[in-house]
Design a protein around this motif. Structure first.
Motif, mmCIF file in Angstrom:
data_model
loop_
_atom_site.group_PDB
_atom_site.id
_atom_site.type_symbol
_atom_site.label_atom_id
_atom_site.label_comp_id
_atom_site.label_asym_id
_atom_site.label_seq_id
_atom_site.Cartn_x
_atom_site.Cartn_y
_atom_site.Cartn_z
ATOM 1 N N CYS A 1 0.830 -1.205 0.000
ATOM 2 C CA CYS A 1 0.000 0.000 0.000
ATOM 3 C C CYS A 1 0.866 1.257 0.000
ATOM 4 O O CYS A 1 0.581 2.220 -0.728
ATOM 5 N N LEU B 1 2.521 1.778 -3.487
ATOM 6 C CA LEU B 1 1.642 2.228 -4.565
ATOM 7 C C LEU B 1 0.842 3.475 -4.207
ATOM 8 O O LEU B 1 0.208 4.067 -5.085
ATOM 9 N N TYR C 1 -1.850 3.553 -2.289
ATOM 10 C CA TYR C 1 -3.271 3.239 -2.126
ATOM 11 C C TYR C 1 -3.561 2.864 -0.681
ATOM 12 O O TYR C 1 -2.677 2.425 0.058
ATOM 13 N N ARG C 2 -4.824 3.019 -0.304
ATOM 14 C CA ARG C 2 -5.290 2.450 0.950
ATOM 15 C C ARG C 2 -5.719 1.000 0.683
ATOM 16 O O ARG C 2 -6.066 0.636 -0.440
ATOM 17 N N GLU D 1 -8.935 0.397 -1.103
ATOM 18 C CA GLU D 1 -8.944 0.699 -2.529
ATOM 19 C C GLU D 1 -8.391 -0.441 -3.372
ATOM 20 O O GLU D 1 -8.682 -0.524 -4.574
ATOM 21 N N LEU D 2 -7.583 -1.308 -2.778
ATOM 22 C CA LEU D 2 -7.006 -2.435 -3.518
ATOM 23 C C LEU D 2 -7.878 -3.684 -3.452
ATOM 24 O O LEU D 2 -7.930 -4.455 -4.416
ATOM 25 N N GLN E 1 -10.177 -5.442 -6.362
ATOM 26 C CA GLN E 1 -9.789 -4.964 -7.679
ATOM 27 C C GLN E 1 -8.989 -6.031 -8.433
ATOM 28 O O GLN E 1 -8.408 -6.941 -7.846
ATOM 29 N N LEU F 1 -2.617 -2.968 -11.920
ATOM 30 C CA LEU F 1 -1.388 -2.360 -11.410
ATOM 31 C C LEU F 1 -0.262 -2.412 -12.429
ATOM 32 O O LEU F 1 0.699 -1.662 -12.336
ATOM 33 N N ARG G 1 1.495 3.950 -9.757
ATOM 34 C CA ARG G 1 1.074 4.452 -8.459
ATOM 35 C C ARG G 1 -0.238 5.208 -8.582
ATOM 36 O O ARG G 1 -0.692 5.543 -9.677
ATOM 37 N N LYS G 2 -0.865 5.454 -7.435
ATOM 38 C CA LYS G 2 -2.140 6.159 -7.417
ATOM 39 C C LYS G 2 -2.002 7.546 -8.033
ATOM 40 O O LYS G 2 -2.915 8.032 -8.723
ATOM 41 N N GLU G 3 -0.848 8.211 -7.819
ATOM 42 C CA GLU G 3 -0.640 9.550 -8.352
ATOM 43 C C GLU G 3 -0.375 9.543 -9.848
ATOM 44 O O GLU G 3 -0.307 10.588 -10.471
#
Length: 802
Positions: A316, A319, A321-322, A325-326, A329, A334, A364-366
């Motif tokens: 987490c 990447l 993410y919380r 959120e993973l 999915q 990813l 990554r999330k960003e």
């Protein structure tokens, strides 16, 4: 051993209380004493068993010979039982189901048959038991010994050291209820037979309670208490199993005791295994959550769909993410930075149950990317199909950055090795260029028709020398480009000549250089990195050959297609070869057999890394004294675009094509002489304005001047080409579309990203005159007429030329 004899005799005295067939008891505690003694104290205690069994039989009325036979049978049963338990890896804690099965079915049911056969036969032969009772004696002996093992052996093995249970109050309550219930069932003569029989089933919950709450010790203690109460009560004629036939009563009772004992021990073992499994899962969960590597577990659902069911904190954090959120999915999302071919191949391998190890870029999330080393391991929870897979990620971004620096350093080292040769290759055409220019100057000074003809001939020679220098510089640029270029289609046949030209002078004093081209498919990759591989292999081949005999040695570069359709490049040398003990280590980083100053030990390691990153293989074959063959094998690109023909260098004076219109051209370059040269080349055909600063160019446009073509240097001090283009996009979009960039090729990562993001033409310096003229004419043909009134070309030129 003496204590074992005493205990054996005391247990035998209890068993003699319920003798039913001759001298044979259906409940024989010494069998459990003997097995437990050997398990706990060791095989060396067998004489104690033999003495106790022989003495017990003799005291019970058997002859000396029969007593010895009984002792041999009982001892042999205990020894065989211990051997079997050791063979299966028995644990006397009885906390595994396999241990309970081994004790009951192996040491109990199987090995005790030996004791029954030898002991009964000894009593029959000794006259203690009649021949007519042989079969009954065998059955009663076997059942009695089995009951001894099931009831007596477990408590003796488990209660070697007394310890008050943790749930002491609950243990007292359980013991009290079991005692009261057993006494009511087996010692109350007024209790109706049917009621006593029904109440017997209440003892099973007591055994289950003891097993589940107190483990194997509780199960063994409960079985011992229930067995003692039931045997004594039945022998006195009370309880549900009492009839007029004591032998039959006790045999039926043994079935009840065996069922109760085995059930209790199995329940206790299953509960202990479950507790261990839960503990291991908790330990595993804690470990997985706390490890530095990112861990993801995905479930394989119907149709091959994947769903994330677990991710640890490290993943987490990696990447961004919380956990929420993973979960749920598709984990393949990813790997969006990878190509669809990689994702499809990975999914197929996982569903086929094959592990996958790769270096990937995770999104990554960003939105940025991070390099990760990933191991994807399939899990078959059901033993058949793949139900889950575990992905272990290790952040290797820092390692990748270090590798990139090492690759760059090795590239510089390789080119540096050839620096003298490259300088010689440049000096030759440079001298040729200077001499021809001087001759042209003399011809122009002399004047006349002859002087002009000689000057034109010298100018053509100078152009040829300049073209040769341009080719050498272009070859060097192949090996000095930045590593973050996009991958594209690479023609290996076109990649060989630049590397050969760079090394040819340095190799001239060592060996002949032979090029052998065959049909080869295009590959997908980085031209700079694959060029570095080829150059490193050529340098390696050169250093394997001593100087002095070039006619006797050879370096051959051969391109072909192997049997599987892969592109193949072989670098063959006739050098000293590689010893067999060195060959397995040549691809190790920093391992080298060269003398100091000749090698860093990184060249071949980096070559292998680059080839593997392109999905290929780097192979080597070598024999001492017979040279070496390094083979680069690369998979073909999925799409094979035809190779465009390479135009031959043109050295004739540039001419404007018929029908081309005259346009206004702005030249922006911080090198005044280069800007002036382009003005002189273009001015006969176009109106040209020059400036050496980007700010001046923008001032002209902001003042209302409009141009058909803007030739702009990409790298300039203060206001560079990117800043010029961005200003034009904001304030004069019509002019931004007319920009053509000119660059020396030394791209920074920022300029490379800028060039990749805009749909503009880029000319590489030095630009051939015909290419520059053709580019301007093409831009004029593609663009519209300049709009709006403009200041006169002369006025504009006068204010901006340098």
């Amino acid at each position: 051993m003496l204590g074992l004899v005493v205990v054996y005799l005391l247990a035998g005295a209890l068993g003699q209380k319920v003798v039913s067939v001759g001298n044979i008891s259906p409940a024989w505690p010494p069998a459990g004493v003997a097995l437990a003694a050997l398990v706990v104290l060791g095989m060396s205690r067998w004489p104690g068993v033999f003495v106790g069994a022989s003495l017990m039989a003799f005291l019970s009325g058997a002859s000396a010979a029969a007593a010895l036979g009984v002792g041999v049978g009982n001892t042999l049963a205990a020894v065989l039982g211990l051997g079997l338990l050791r063979w299966v890896g028995f644990d006397k804690g009885l906390e595994r189901i396999r241990d309970v099965v081994a004790l009951c079915a192996g040491a109990g049911a199987l090995c005790l048959g030996v004791s029954a056969v030898v002991g009964t036969a000894s009593l029959v032969l000794g006259g203690r038991v009649p021949w007519s009772s042989l079969a009954a004696g065998l059955r009663v002996w076997w059942v009695g010994d089995l009951m001894g093992v099931l009831v007596v052996a477990p408590p003796l093995m488990l209660f070697r050291r007394w310890a008050w249970p943790r749930r002491g109050g609950e243990a007292v309550v359980l013991a009290s209820l079991t005692t009261v219930l057993g006494g009511a069932i087996f010692f109350m003569p007024e209790l109706p037979h049917s009621a006593a029989h029904a109440a017997t089933f209440l003892l099973f919950p007591m055994s289950a309670w003891a097993a589940l709450r107190f483990g194997p010790r509780g199960a063994a203690a409960a079985t011992l208490c229930i067995s003692a109460a039931s045997i004594v009560g039945t022998a006195r004629g009370h309880g549900p199993f009492a009839t007029d036939d004591l032998t039959q009563d006790l045999l039926v009772l043994q079935l009840f005791i065996a069922t109760n004992a085995v059930t209790g021990l199995l329940l206790a073992a299953a509960s202990a295994e479950r507790q261990r499994a839960i503990g291991q899962l908790q330990l595993l969960g804690t470990t997985v959550r706390s490890v530095h590597e990112g861990v993801l577990i995905a479930e394989v659902r119907g149709g091959g769909a994947l769903r994330t069911v677990f991710a640890n904190q490290a993943l987490c954090s990696l990447l961004g993410y919380r956990l929420e959120e993973l979960l749920g999915q598709d984990p393949c999302a990813l790997y969006g930075a990878q190509g669809p071919e990689f994702r499809q191949r990975t999914r197929q391998s996982l569903l086929a149950g094959e592990p996958v190890f790769a270096e990937v870029q995770l999104t990554r999330k960003e939105g940025d990317l991070v390099w990760s080393e990933v191991l994807l391991s399939p899990v078959r929870a059901t033993g058949e199909d793949t139900t889950h897979f575990v992905a272990t990620h290790r952040d290797i971004s820092a390692t990748k950055e270090l590798q990139a620096r090492l690759v760059a350093a090795e590239r510089v080292a390789a080119v540096g090795t050839l620096a003298a040769g490259v300088g010689h290759e440049i000096n030759n055409p440079l001298a040729y260029l200077v001499l021809n220019l001087e001759a042209a100057e003399r011809g122009l000074t002399q004047g006349g028709g002859t002087g002009m003809r000689e000057a034109m001939s010298s100018v053509r020679g100078a152009l040829e020398g300049a073209e040769r220098i341009r080719l050498i510089v272009r070859d060097l640029q192949v090996f000095s480009r930045q590593e973050n270029q996009d991958r594209g289609l690479v023609d290996l046949n076109a990649l060989v000549p630049p590397a050969v030209r760079i090394i040819s002078h340095a190799l001239r004093g060592r060996a002949r250089l032979v090029e052998e081209f065959g049909p080869v498919p295009r590959v997908s990759g980085s031209e700079a990195r694959l060029g570095q591989v080829l150059l490193n292999l050529l340098v390696n081949a050169m250093q394997a050959i001593p100087e002095g005999n070039p006619s006797l040695n050879e370096v051959r570069v051969r391109t072909s297609t192997d049997a599987s359709g892969r592109a193949r490049v072989d670098v063959v040398d006739s050098g000293a070869g590689i010893p067999a003990h060195v060959l397995p280590r040549i691809f190790e980083a920093f391992y080298t057999t060269k003398s100091s100053g000749e090698g860093t030990g990184l060249g071949l390691a980096i070559c292998q890394q680059i080839v593997r990153a392109h999905g290929g293989e780097l192979e080597v074959r070598s024999e001492p004294g017979r040279g070496s063959v390094f083979s680069v094998l690369l998979p073909p690109a999925r799409v094979q675009a035809p190779s465009p023909p390479r135009p031959l260098p043109r050295v004739s004076p540039p001419q404007q094509p018929p029908g081309a219109r005259r346009g206004r051209v702005l030249v922006v370059d911080d090198e005044p002489r280069l800007a002036q040269s382009m003005r002189l080349l273009l001015e006969p055909f176009h109106d040209v304005v020059t400036t050496t600063r980007g700010g001046e160019a923008l001032a002209l446009v902001d003042a209302g001047h409009r141009f058909d073509v803007i030739l702009c240097d990409l790298q300039m001090p203060e206001t560079d080409g990117a800043a010029v283009y961005q200003h034009l996009c904001a304030h004069a979009p019509d002019q931004a579309a007319r920009v053509v960039f000119i660059s020396g090729g030394a791209y920074t990562p920022e300029s490379r990203a800028f060039i990749d993001s805009v749909p503009l033409r880029v000319l590489e310096k030095p630009v051939r005159p015909d290419v520059l003229m053709g580019t301007v004419d093409a831009a004029l043909a593609a663009g519209a007429e300049p709009s709006g009134a403009d200041a006169s070309p002369a006025a504009a030129a006068g204010g901006a030329r340098h």
